[in-house]
Design a protein around this motif. Structure first.
Motif, PDB file in Angstrom:
ATOM      1  N   SER A   1     -11.721  11.443  -6.778  1.00  0.00           N
ATOM      2  CA  SER A   1     -10.927  12.519  -6.171  1.00  0.00           C
ATOM      3  C   SER A   1      -9.458  12.129  -6.073  1.00  0.00           C
ATOM      4  CB  SER A   1     -11.486  12.854  -4.781  1.00  0.00           C
ATOM      5  OG  SER A   1     -12.823  13.277  -4.866  1.00  0.00           O
ATOM      6  N   ASP A   2      -8.949  11.561  -7.148  1.00  0.00           N
ATOM      7  CA  ASP A   2      -7.541  11.155  -7.179  1.00  0.00           C
ATOM      8  C   ASP A   2      -6.638  12.370  -7.405  1.00  0.00           C
ATOM      9  OD1 ASP A   2      -8.325   8.494  -7.019  1.00  0.00           O
ATOM     10  OD2 ASP A   2      -8.326   8.223  -9.185  1.00  0.00           O
ATOM     11  N   LEU A   3      -5.428  12.259  -6.936  1.00  0.00           N
ATOM     12  CA  LEU A   3      -4.365  13.182  -7.312  1.00  0.00           C
ATOM     13  C   LEU A   3      -3.129  12.339  -7.546  1.00  0.00           C
ATOM     14  CD1 LEU A   3      -3.226  15.929  -7.891  1.00  0.00           C
ATOM     15  CD2 LEU A   3      -2.818  16.249  -5.446  1.00  0.00           C
ATOM     16  N   PRO A   4      -2.762  12.121  -8.822  1.00  0.00           N
ATOM     17  CA  PRO A   4      -1.617  11.254  -9.121  1.00  0.00           C
ATOM     18  C   PRO A   4      -0.391  11.629  -8.309  1.00  0.00           C
ATOM     19  CG  PRO A   4      -2.745  11.886 -11.131  1.00  0.00           C
ATOM     20  CD  PRO A   4      -3.361  12.713 -10.029  1.00  0.00           C
ATOM     21  N   GLY A   5       0.177  10.646  -7.668  1.00  0.00           N
ATOM     22  CA  GLY A   5       1.384  10.873  -6.883  1.00  0.00           C
ATOM     23  C   GLY A   5       1.126  11.123  -5.414  1.00  0.00           C
ATOM     24  N   LEU A   6      -0.128  11.453  -5.048  1.00  0.00           N
ATOM     25  CA  LEU A   6      -0.420  11.788  -3.657  1.00  0.00           C
ATOM     26  C   LEU A   6      -1.507  10.915  -3.039  1.00  0.00           C
ATOM     27  CD1 LEU A   6      -0.282  15.700  -3.763  1.00  0.00           C
ATOM     28  CD2 LEU A   6       1.487  14.115  -2.998  1.00  0.00           C
ATOM     29  N   ARG A   7      -2.584  10.636  -3.784  1.00  0.00           N
ATOM     30  CA  ARG A   7      -3.662   9.859  -3.191  1.00  0.00           C
ATOM     31  C   ARG A   7      -4.446   9.111  -4.262  1.00  0.00           C
ATOM     32  NH1 ARG A   7      -5.908  15.411  -2.379  1.00  0.00           N
ATOM     33  NH2 ARG A   7      -7.444  15.726  -4.025  1.00  0.00           N
ATOM     34  N   TYR A   8      -5.080   8.003  -3.819  1.00  0.00           N
ATOM     35  CA  TYR A   8      -5.896   7.169  -4.704  1.00  0.00           C
ATOM     36  C   TYR A   8      -7.247   6.966  -4.037  1.00  0.00           C
ATOM     37  CZ  TYR A   8      -7.442   3.086  -7.379  1.00  0.00           C
ATOM     38  OH  TYR A   8      -8.168   2.207  -8.156  1.00  0.00           O
ATOM     39  N   ASN A   9      -8.314   7.360  -4.713  1.00  0.00           N
ATOM     40  CA  ASN A   9      -9.663   7.315  -4.168  1.00  0.00           C
ATOM     41  C   ASN A   9     -10.361   6.015  -4.579  1.00  0.00           C
ATOM     42  OD1 ASN A   9     -12.648   9.368  -4.493  1.00  0.00           O
ATOM     43  ND2 ASN A   9     -11.706   8.596  -2.645  1.00  0.00           N
ATOM     44  N   PHE A  10     -11.022   5.351  -3.623  1.00  0.00           N
ATOM     45  CA  PHE A  10     -11.667   4.076  -3.952  1.00  0.00           C
ATOM     46  C   PHE A  10     -12.820   3.805  -2.976  1.00  0.00           C
ATOM     47  CE2 PHE A  10      -8.495   3.204  -0.769  1.00  0.00           C
ATOM     48  CZ  PHE A  10      -9.096   2.260   0.065  1.00  0.00           C
ATOM     49  N   PRO A  11     -13.778   2.944  -3.378  1.00  0.00           N
ATOM     50  CA  PRO A  11     -14.921   2.622  -2.525  1.00  0.00           C
ATOM     51  C   PRO A  11     -14.596   1.516  -1.520  1.00  0.00           C
ATOM     52  CG  PRO A  11     -15.181   1.551  -4.640  1.00  0.00           C
ATOM     53  CD  PRO A  11     -13.938   2.398  -4.748  1.00  0.00           C
ATOM     54  N   SER A  12     -15.515   1.313  -0.569  1.00  0.00           N
ATOM     55  CA  SER A  12     -15.296   0.361   0.527  1.00  0.00           C
ATOM     56  C   SER A  12     -15.129  -1.079   0.044  1.00  0.00           C
ATOM     57  CB  SER A  12     -16.466   0.433   1.516  1.00  0.00           C
ATOM     58  OG  SER A  12     -17.695   0.136   0.864  1.00  0.00           O
ATOM     59  N   THR A  13     -15.574  -1.373  -1.175  1.00  0.00           N
ATOM     60  CA  THR A  13     -15.429  -2.718  -1.739  1.00  0.00           C
ATOM     61  C   THR A  13     -13.995  -3.228  -1.633  1.00  0.00           C
ATOM     62  OG1 THR A  13     -17.139  -2.135  -3.345  1.00  0.00           O
ATOM     63  CG2 THR A  13     -15.835  -4.113  -3.805  1.00  0.00           C
ATOM     64  N   TYR A  14     -13.042  -2.318  -1.773  1.00  0.00           N
ATOM     65  CA  TYR A  14     -11.632  -2.717  -1.848  1.00  0.00           C
ATOM     66  C   TYR A  14     -10.833  -2.372  -0.590  1.00  0.00           C
ATOM     67  CZ  TYR A  14     -13.039  -2.738  -6.761  1.00  0.00           C
ATOM     68  OH  TYR A  14     -13.700  -2.976  -7.942  1.00  0.00           O
ATOM     69  N   VAL A  15     -11.511  -1.946   0.471  1.00  0.00           N
ATOM     70  CA  VAL A  15     -10.772  -1.415   1.615  1.00  0.00           C
ATOM     71  C   VAL A  15      -9.851  -2.454   2.255  1.00  0.00           C
ATOM     72  CG1 VAL A  15     -12.606  -1.882   3.306  1.00  0.00           C
ATOM     73  CG2 VAL A  15     -10.965  -0.021   3.704  1.00  0.00           C
ATOM     74  N   ASN A  16     -10.287  -3.693   2.399  1.00  0.00           N
ATOM     75  CA  ASN A  16      -9.425  -4.712   3.021  1.00  0.00           C
ATOM     76  C   ASN A  16      -8.208  -5.018   2.154  1.00  0.00           C
ATOM     77  OD1 ASN A  16     -11.059  -5.005   5.301  1.00  0.00           O
ATOM     78  ND2 ASN A  16     -12.359  -6.538   4.299  1.00  0.00           N
ATOM     79  N   MET A  17      -8.422  -5.056   0.849  1.00  0.00           N
ATOM     80  CA  MET A  17      -7.319  -5.333  -0.061  1.00  0.00           C
ATOM     81  C   MET A  17      -6.293  -4.201  -0.038  1.00  0.00           C
ATOM     82  SD  MET A  17      -7.667  -6.578  -4.044  1.00  0.00           S
ATOM     83  CE  MET A  17      -9.343  -7.110  -3.681  1.00  0.00           C
ATOM     84  N   VAL A  18      -6.792  -2.954  -0.053  1.00  0.00           N
ATOM     85  CA  VAL A  18      -5.874  -1.807  -0.040  1.00  0.00           C
ATOM     86  C   VAL A  18      -5.140  -1.733   1.296  1.00  0.00           C
ATOM     87  CG1 VAL A  18      -5.732   0.708  -0.135  1.00  0.00           C
ATOM     88  CG2 VAL A  18      -7.217  -0.509  -1.730  1.00  0.00           C
ATOM     89  N   ARG A  19      -5.822  -2.087   2.380  1.00  0.00           N
ATOM     90  CA  ARG A  19      -5.169  -2.058   3.696  1.00  0.00           C
ATOM     91  C   ARG A  19      -3.938  -2.973   3.714  1.00  0.00           C
ATOM     92  NH1 ARG A  19      -9.392  -2.736   6.626  1.00  0.00           N
ATOM     93  NH2 ARG A  19      -9.665  -0.559   7.253  1.00  0.00           N
ATOM     94  N   GLU A  20      -4.002  -4.066   3.004  1.00  0.00           N
ATOM     95  CA  GLU A  20      -2.877  -4.993   2.938  1.00  0.00           C
ATOM     96  C   GLU A  20      -1.661  -4.380   2.249  1.00  0.00           C
ATOM     97  OE1 GLU A  20      -4.192  -8.482   0.948  1.00  0.00           O
ATOM     98  OE2 GLU A  20      -5.686  -9.019   2.463  1.00  0.00           O
ATOM     99  N   THR A  21      -1.880  -3.391   1.393  1.00  0.00           N
ATOM    100  CA  THR A  21      -0.764  -2.808   0.636  1.00  0.00           C
ATOM    101  C   THR A  21      -0.015  -1.724   1.402  1.00  0.00           C
ATOM    102  OG1 THR A  21      -2.041  -1.004  -0.424  1.00  0.00           O
ATOM    103  CG2 THR A  21      -2.108  -3.187  -1.471  1.00  0.00           C
ATOM    104  N   VAL A  22      -0.567  -1.253   2.527  1.00  0.00           N
ATOM    105  CA  VAL A  22       0.084  -0.174   3.276  1.00  0.00           C
ATOM    106  C   VAL A  22       1.491  -0.598   3.680  1.00  0.00           C
ATOM    107  CG1 VAL A  22       0.011   1.241   5.365  1.00  0.00           C
ATOM    108  CG2 VAL A  22      -2.103   0.783   4.095  1.00  0.00           C
ATOM    109  N   GLY A  23       2.472   0.206   3.315  1.00  0.00           N
ATOM    110  CA  GLY A  23       3.874  -0.113   3.571  1.00  0.00           C
ATOM    111  C   GLY A  23       4.542  -0.859   2.445  1.00  0.00           C
ATOM    112  N   ASP A  24       3.781  -1.174   1.389  1.00  0.00           N
ATOM    113  CA  ASP A  24       4.338  -1.928   0.266  1.00  0.00           C
ATOM    114  C   ASP A  24       4.068  -1.182  -1.045  1.00  0.00           C
ATOM    115  OD1 ASP A  24       5.632  -4.013  -1.064  1.00  0.00           O
ATOM    116  OD2 ASP A  24       4.593  -5.549   0.108  1.00  0.00           O
TER     117      ASP A  24
END
Length: 301
Positions: free
Chosen positions: A15-38
């Motif tokens: 359910s991606d929308l380029p430029g607005l959101r990126y959809n991903f499973p819980s496997t990567y949630v901690n890694m993606v959380r680290e990118t918030v603000g970067d």
């Protein structure tokens, strides 16, 4: 905060929308959380451009309301910048930009970490990818780059933080973004107006078409080719003011109470359909076209 690579293909099943959101499973949630603000870099596999294609800033992480155990990385649309030329995973020296993707024999490998949807990268790796991605296209549709104060020269030696900071300043510069967006859209459409079909060139051979945002920048429209159309000056003006739009089947919509039939006959291609780029990955995204129809078309005089 941390930099990362997000894998996202043009024909994503998520359910991606380029430029607005990126959809991903819980496997990567901690890694993606680290990118918030970067900043992160987007990579397309063999189903797409087979390379790094853009950079963007992550602003939030939220649950996917329709799918348990899945999430969205919310993206700042004003920061998205598509690279003019996709960057391959291997540089000119044969080294992978992501050092962890290089095998013991010095050659890039397939499988393993290479297939992960999200991968951490160092600031130095991020800077090197963006450095390569900011190289300008050349040819009649290219535009001169405006100088950016404080931006390091391309050949300057770099350490992690200074170069990364310089690239972020350039990625955020509106004058640079407008010029890069114009080059990419003109190149994708071959200098041909997507609505009239005309290809006008000036004395120097440069295309006279302009690059129009489908979803306006002021309404969180990103600077990517799927959010752009190559249009002549008059049609660009009409499109921005909602006098014309594009239907789901790419037929041209006209606000007939504001545009007379004679004008339509003069300006539109006889097919009355949008002339699309050769590459499917450059086609207008349906969600941006829908936004223009619902929020712009017919609403302005």
């Amino acid at each position: 905060m941390a930099n990362a690579v997000f894998i996202q293909n043009p024909d994503s099943i998520y359910s991606d929308l380029p430029g607005l959101r990126y959809n991903f499973p819980s496997t990567y949630v901690n890694m993606v959380r680290e990118t918030v603000g970067d900043w992160v870099v987007f990579y397309e596999s063999k189903q797409g451009a087979f390379g790094y294609v853009s950079a963007q800033k992550v602003v939030d992480l939220v649950d996917d309301p329709k799918r348990k155990g899945w999430y969205f990385a919310e993206l700042d649309p004003s920061t998205l910048l598509q690279f003019e030329t996709p960057v391959p995973r291997v540089d000119k020296q044969g080294q992978t930009y992501e050092r962890r993707l290089m095998g013991a024999d010095g050659r890039p490998y397939s499988g393993g970490l290479n297939t992960s949807a999200v991968r951490r990268i160092s600031p130095k790796e991020f800077a090197a990818i963006v450095e390569a991605g900011l190289a300008e296209t050349e040819g009649p549709d290219a535009l001169p780059r405006s100088p950016v104060v404080g931006f390091a020269e391309v050949q300057a030696p770099y350490g992690d933080a200074p170069l990364a900071a310089g690239r972020v300043r350039l990625l955020s510069d509106r004058a640079y973004r407008d010029a890069a967006f114009a080059r990419m859209v003109k190149a994708a459409y071959g200098g041909v107006c997507a609505i009239s079909g005309l290809s006008l060139r000036n004395g120097g051979g440069r295309a006279e078409v302009q690059a129009a945002h489908i979803r306006p920048v002021g309404d969180s429209g990103p600077d990517i080719v799927p959010n752009g159309l190559a249009l002549s000056g008059t049609l660009h003006w009409m499109f921005d003011r909602g006098l014309i739009s594009v239907a789901e089947d790419h037929s041209i919509l006209v606000s007939h109470n504001k545009v007379d039939l004679a004008t339509v006959d003069r300006l539109l291609h006889p097919s009355r359909k949008l002339i699309l780029p050769r590459s499917r990955r450059d086609h207008p995204h349906p969600d941006y076209l829908r936004y223009h129809r619902e929020e712009v078309f017919g609403r302005a005089a």
